[in-house]
Design a protein around this motif. Structure first.
Motif, PDB file in Angstrom:
ATOM      1  N   ALA A 203       0.830  -1.206   0.000  1.00  0.00           N
ATOM      2  CA  ALA A 203       0.000   0.000   0.000  1.00  0.00           C
ATOM      3  C   ALA A 203       0.863   1.253   0.000  1.00  0.00           C
ATOM      4  O   ALA A 203       0.453   2.304  -0.525  1.00  0.00           O
ATOM      5  CB  ALA A 203      -0.939  -0.003   1.205  1.00  0.00           C
TER       6      ALA A 203
ATOM      7  N   GLU B 140       1.750   3.341  -3.267  1.00  0.00           N
ATOM      8  CA  GLU B 140       0.829   4.308  -3.867  1.00  0.00           C
ATOM      9  C   GLU B 140       1.484   5.690  -3.927  1.00  0.00           C
ATOM     10  O   GLU B 140       2.056   6.169  -2.932  1.00  0.00           O
ATOM     11  CB  GLU B 140      -0.474   4.391  -3.072  1.00  0.00           C
ATOM     12  CG  GLU B 140      -1.500   5.338  -3.685  1.00  0.00           C
ATOM     13  CD  GLU B 140      -2.817   5.363  -2.913  1.00  0.00           C
ATOM     14  OE1 GLU B 140      -3.696   6.163  -3.296  1.00  0.00           O
ATOM     15  OE2 GLU B 140      -2.948   4.589  -1.941  1.00  0.00           O
ATOM     16  N   GLY B 141       1.416   6.312  -5.079  1.00  0.00           N
ATOM     17  CA  GLY B 141       1.980   7.645  -5.250  1.00  0.00           C
ATOM     18  C   GLY B 141       3.460   7.674  -5.568  1.00  0.00           C
ATOM     19  O   GLY B 141       4.008   8.731  -5.888  1.00  0.00           O
TER      20      GLY B 141
ATOM     21  N   LYS C 104       6.999   6.648  -7.682  1.00  0.00           N
ATOM     22  CA  LYS C 104       7.451   6.392  -9.051  1.00  0.00           C
ATOM     23  C   LYS C 104       8.295   5.122  -9.023  1.00  0.00           C
ATOM     24  O   LYS C 104       9.327   5.078  -8.361  1.00  0.00           O
ATOM     25  CB  LYS C 104       8.265   7.576  -9.567  1.00  0.00           C
ATOM     26  CG  LYS C 104       7.457   8.869  -9.694  1.00  0.00           C
ATOM     27  CD  LYS C 104       8.332  10.055 -10.024  1.00  0.00           C
ATOM     28  CE  LYS C 104       9.185  10.453  -8.826  1.00  0.00           C
ATOM     29  NZ  LYS C 104       9.956  11.701  -9.078  1.00  0.00           N
TER      30      LYS C 104
ATOM     31  N   GLU D 178       0.458   0.358 -11.476  1.00  0.00           N
ATOM     32  CA  GLU D 178      -0.503   1.426 -11.746  1.00  0.00           C
ATOM     33  C   GLU D 178      -1.832   1.155 -11.053  1.00  0.00           C
ATOM     34  O   GLU D 178      -2.489   2.086 -10.577  1.00  0.00           O
ATOM     35  CB  GLU D 178      -0.688   1.577 -13.248  1.00  0.00           C
ATOM     36  CG  GLU D 178       0.563   2.141 -13.940  1.00  0.00           C
ATOM     37  CD  GLU D 178       0.473   2.110 -15.449  1.00  0.00           C
ATOM     38  OE1 GLU D 178      -0.475   1.465 -15.975  1.00  0.00           O
ATOM     39  OE2 GLU D 178       1.348   2.694 -16.113  1.00  0.00           O
ATOM     40  N   ALA D 179      -2.221  -0.119 -10.970  1.00  0.00           N
ATOM     41  CA  ALA D 179      -3.448  -0.474 -10.257  1.00  0.00           C
ATOM     42  C   ALA D 179      -3.330  -0.188  -8.764  1.00  0.00           C
ATOM     43  O   ALA D 179      -4.338   0.081  -8.098  1.00  0.00           O
ATOM     44  CB  ALA D 179      -3.780  -1.941 -10.491  1.00  0.00           C
ATOM     45  N   LEU D 180      -2.113  -0.230  -8.253  1.00  0.00           N
ATOM     46  CA  LEU D 180      -1.879   0.106  -6.846  1.00  0.00           C
ATOM     47  C   LEU D 180      -1.907   1.614  -6.593  1.00  0.00           C
ATOM     48  O   LEU D 180      -1.938   2.053  -5.445  1.00  0.00           O
ATOM     49  CB  LEU D 180      -0.507  -0.421  -6.399  1.00  0.00           C
ATOM     50  CG  LEU D 180      -0.384  -1.886  -6.006  1.00  0.00           C
ATOM     51  CD1 LEU D 180       1.076  -2.227  -5.725  1.00  0.00           C
ATOM     52  CD2 LEU D 180      -1.246  -2.204  -4.783  1.00  0.00           C
ATOM     53  N   GLY D 181      -1.849   2.386  -7.669  1.00  0.00           N
ATOM     54  CA  GLY D 181      -1.783   3.838  -7.521  1.00  0.00           C
ATOM     55  C   GLY D 181      -0.379   4.381  -7.636  1.00  0.00           C
ATOM     56  O   GLY D 181      -0.145   5.576  -7.401  1.00  0.00           O
ATOM     57  N   ALA D 182       0.577   3.520  -8.008  1.00  0.00           N
ATOM     58  CA  ALA D 182       1.944   3.977  -8.248  1.00  0.00           C
ATOM     59  C   ALA D 182       2.062   4.445  -9.697  1.00  0.00           C
ATOM     60  O   ALA D 182       1.190   4.184 -10.534  1.00  0.00           O
ATOM     61  CB  ALA D 182       2.937   2.856  -7.977  1.00  0.00           C
ATOM     62  N   GLU D 183       3.145   5.132 -10.004  1.00  0.00           N
ATOM     63  CA  GLU D 183       3.418   5.572 -11.372  1.00  0.00           C
ATOM     64  C   GLU D 183       4.506   4.683 -11.959  1.00  0.00           C
ATOM     65  O   GLU D 183       5.638   4.678 -11.480  1.00  0.00           O
ATOM     66  CB  GLU D 183       3.873   7.032 -11.386  1.00  0.00           C
ATOM     67  CG  GLU D 183       4.157   7.552 -12.778  1.00  0.00           C
ATOM     68  CD  GLU D 183       4.658   8.990 -12.792  1.00  0.00           C
ATOM     69  OE1 GLU D 183       4.985   9.485 -13.893  1.00  0.00           O
ATOM     70  OE2 GLU D 183       4.749   9.597 -11.700  1.00  0.00           O
TER      71      GLU D 183
ATOM     72  N   THR E 125      -4.161  -8.851  -1.480  1.00  0.00           N
ATOM     73  CA  THR E 125      -4.392  -7.666  -2.312  1.00  0.00           C
ATOM     74  C   THR E 125      -3.746  -7.833  -3.679  1.00  0.00           C
ATOM     75  O   THR E 125      -4.355  -7.527  -4.718  1.00  0.00           O
ATOM     76  CB  THR E 125      -3.828  -6.413  -1.623  1.00  0.00           C
ATOM     77  OG1 THR E 125      -4.496  -6.208  -0.380  1.00  0.00           O
ATOM     78  CG2 THR E 125      -4.011  -5.174  -2.498  1.00  0.00           C
TER      79      THR E 125
ATOM     80  N   GLU F 131      -7.474  -7.276 -12.764  1.00  0.00           N
ATOM     81  CA  GLU F 131      -7.056  -6.198 -13.662  1.00  0.00           C
ATOM     82  C   GLU F 131      -5.899  -6.579 -14.593  1.00  0.00           C
ATOM     83  O   GLU F 131      -5.952  -6.316 -15.789  1.00  0.00           O
ATOM     84  CB  GLU F 131      -6.665  -4.957 -12.842  1.00  0.00           C
ATOM     85  CG  GLU F 131      -7.805  -4.396 -12.006  1.00  0.00           C
ATOM     86  CD  GLU F 131      -7.470  -3.052 -11.399  1.00  0.00           C
ATOM     87  OE1 GLU F 131      -6.905  -2.194 -12.101  1.00  0.00           O
ATOM     88  OE2 GLU F 131      -7.767  -2.858 -10.196  1.00  0.00           O
TER      89      GLU F 131
END
Length: 344
Positions: free
Chosen positions: A157, A160-161, A163, A176-181, A305, A313
């Motif tokens: 988790a 997330e956010g 790079k 990307e599905a985790l919210g990372a770039e 998760t 996804e």
């Protein structure tokens, strides 16, 4: 006199062994253990021994040639060299169906990873012939692809956010599905990118990261195998292979299995424990000086998760690019071996 000379000439020809088939071979990353410990001794020494002098090889690596890993199979198919090895995930722009060889998060041990590869092998054989005009000789592993981060990371988790440099398209989709770039950075450029904060984390094999000095510019090691095992396909130009006799084809294939593919998989057993010890200082490091990275092992929540994102996804996204035929074949082979089915 003429008869005597003819007899002597015939005797000389019979006593002289046939010229060996010399292969031009391009191996994987030159600074990593797969190339140094397995590819180099096999192609330069063991190949001739295992084939009774039938084959010899001239070896270099794709990075020493100054070409990208993604270009290896394309150039192999064009006949630029006889044998080429690279990470299958590097070439999925040309063959998206090859992503099914190394799906992340499905194999946590070398035995599980090898079983996946063996299940996928008939499919990979056909993909390499159709896409690159190449014959698969073997498939060898890098270590499981784990996460190196600069700074503290306690769970997935926390990605997330951030790079993050992924090790393949599926891994990048997962991040990307985790919210990372997801950031595209070449393996050799990762240490500089971490140092300059171009990226916060990067995914690669634990042993590869140790050998390449990633521990010098990162602090945390998360052992969840986000990038699979980065399987390396060893393949031969199809026309060159087809030009060999049936006996030579069998001899060469058996030599690769015995002298290169098998030993690389055998070394993977216990290899991860040594790599982690070398990166963290927790345990005995047999590879050199130990670093002192913080070890973060995945929790049950992390694993759950990750599996949910993979099945909901990542795999459906791959299915949309690979096509129905290959997804059906994957479900009937790799999917059955790991208990996962992709809906179409």
């Amino acid at each position: 006199m003429k008869n005597t000379l003819a007899i002597l000439a015939s005797a000389t020809i019979l006593a002289t062994p046939a010229l060996a088939e010399e292969l031009a071979v391009v191996g994987s990353w030159s600074n990593l253990p797969l190339y140094q410990d397995f590819e180099t001794p096999f192609w330069t020494e063991q190949l001739s021994e295992l084939t009774g002098g039938e084959f010899t090889a001239q070896l270099t690596s794709f990075d020493q040639m100054g070409i990208a890993g993604a270009d290896v199979y394309r150039m192999l198919g064009d006949g630029v060299f006889d044998v080429g090895s690279t990470v299958a995930d590097y070439t999925v722009g040309d063959a998206p169906e090859l992503e099914g060889l190394d799906v992340p998060l499905l194999a946590n041990t070398p035995a599980e990873a090898r079983a996946m590869v063996e299940a996928a092998r008939p499919m990979v054989d056909d993909i390499m012939r159709e896409r690159f005009g190449a014959q698969v000789l073997g498939i060898a592993p890098y270590p499981p692809q784990v996460v190196f981060c600069k700074g503290e990371v306690a769970s997935i988790a926390d990605l997330e956010g951030k790079k993050v440099r992924g090790s393949g398209r599926m891994t990048t989709k997962f991040l990307e599905a985790l919210g990372a770039e997801g950031i595209n950075v070449a393996f050799s450029e990762v240490p500089g990118a971490l140092e300059r904060a171009v990226i916060d984390c990067a995914v690669t094999g634990a042993g590869s990261g140790y050998s390449a000095g990633w521990w010098e510019v990162s602090d945390t090691l998360m052992t969840l195998p986000l990038g699979g095992w980065d399987s390396v396909v060893i393949a031969m130009n199809g026309d060159r292979f087809d030009g060999l006799s049936a006996e030579q084809q069998e001899m060469l294939s058996n030599a690769v299995a015995e002298g290169l593919e098998g030993p690389a998989w055998d070394a993977a057993e216990g290899g991860l424990a040594n790599d982690i010890a070398c990166l963290t200082g927790e345990g005995e490091c047999a590879s050199g000086e130990a670093a002192s990275m913080m070890l973060v092992e995945p929790s049950e929540e992390d694993v759950a998760t990750a599996r949910e994102i993979l099945t909901a996804e990542v795999l459906p996204d791959w299915a949309s690019r690979a096509g129905a035929e290959w997804i059906t074949r994957w479900n009937e082979s790799v999917g059955q071996s790991v208990g996962v089915s992709i809906e179409q």
